[in-house]
Write a protein that holds these residues in place. Structure first.
Motif, mmCIF file in Angstrom:
data_model
loop_
_atom_site.group_PDB
_atom_site.id
_atom_site.type_symbol
_atom_site.label_atom_id
_atom_site.label_comp_id
_atom_site.label_asym_id
_atom_site.label_seq_id
_atom_site.Cartn_x
_atom_site.Cartn_y
_atom_site.Cartn_z
ATOM 1 N N THR A 3 32.916 35.251 24.371
ATOM 2 C CA THR A 3 33.704 35.636 25.533
ATOM 3 C C THR A 3 34.162 37.082 25.388
ATOM 4 O OG1 THR A 3 34.511 33.366 25.782
ATOM 5 C CG2 THR A 3 35.750 35.090 26.899
ATOM 6 N N LYS A 5 36.626 40.016 27.172
ATOM 7 C CA LYS A 5 37.802 40.094 28.032
ATOM 8 C C LYS A 5 37.867 41.476 28.680
ATOM 9 C CE LYS A 5 40.224 36.764 25.229
ATOM 10 N NZ LYS A 5 41.385 36.407 24.453
ATOM 11 N N ASN A 7 40.131 43.948 31.577
ATOM 12 C CA ASN A 7 41.290 44.203 32.425
ATOM 13 C C ASN A 7 40.782 45.021 33.608
ATOM 14 O OD1 ASN A 7 43.069 42.927 30.622
ATOM 15 N ND2 ASN A 7 43.171 44.768 29.398
ATOM 16 N N SER A 27 32.112 34.243 34.953
ATOM 17 C CA SER A 27 33.413 34.858 34.707
ATOM 18 C C SER A 27 34.526 33.936 35.190
ATOM 19 C CB SER A 27 33.518 36.210 35.417
ATOM 20 O OG SER A 27 33.428 36.032 36.812
ATOM 21 N N VAL A 30 41.615 34.846 34.255
ATOM 22 C CA VAL A 30 42.553 34.198 33.356
ATOM 23 C C VAL A 30 43.982 34.371 33.850
ATOM 24 C CG1 VAL A 30 43.403 34.138 30.987
ATOM 25 C CG2 VAL A 30 40.987 34.548 31.432
ATOM 26 N N HIS A 38 42.904 39.890 34.771
ATOM 27 C CA HIS A 38 42.432 39.680 33.403
ATOM 28 C C HIS A 38 41.290 38.670 33.499
ATOM 29 C CE1 HIS A 38 45.896 41.910 32.037
ATOM 30 N NE2 HIS A 38 46.597 41.198 32.897
ATOM 31 N N GLU A 40 37.688 36.908 31.917
ATOM 32 C CA GLU A 40 36.862 36.591 30.760
ATOM 33 C C GLU A 40 35.441 36.345 31.243
ATOM 34 O OE1 GLU A 40 38.611 33.294 28.673
ATOM 35 O OE2 GLU A 40 40.187 34.566 27.816
#
Length: 76
Positions: A3, A5, A7, A27, A30, A38, A40
């Motif tokens: 995964t 992450k 922003n 995707s 989160v 946010h 993932e």
């Protein structure tokens, strides 16, 4: 499964999600603040280059936002 992450600023969310979709990756949002999502992105080891490309694309999207804001400030 791995995964990554990200922003993602609200202003480029659509562009970013289009890029994720183009790479046929999954995707998940989160969380969200006022200005940033946010996200993932799940990927397999052999898709690592796609994640690198997404990182570069996101950087470009953000740079474009910064340039547009600078141009708007110059106009004022």
């Amino acid at each position: 499964m791995r995964t990554a992450k990200f922003n993602v600023p609200v202003e480029v969310l659509t562009d970013f999600l289009d890029a994720v979709s183009d790479k046929e990756l999954n995707s998940t949002v989160v969380s969200k603040t006022e200005d940033v999502y946010h996200i993932e992105v799940d990927f397999d080891k052999e898709e690592s280059s796609s994640i690198d490309e997404l990182e570069e694309e996101l950087s470009t999207f953000i740079e474009n936002i910064d340039e547009e804001e600078s141009e708007e400030e110059d106009e004022d």
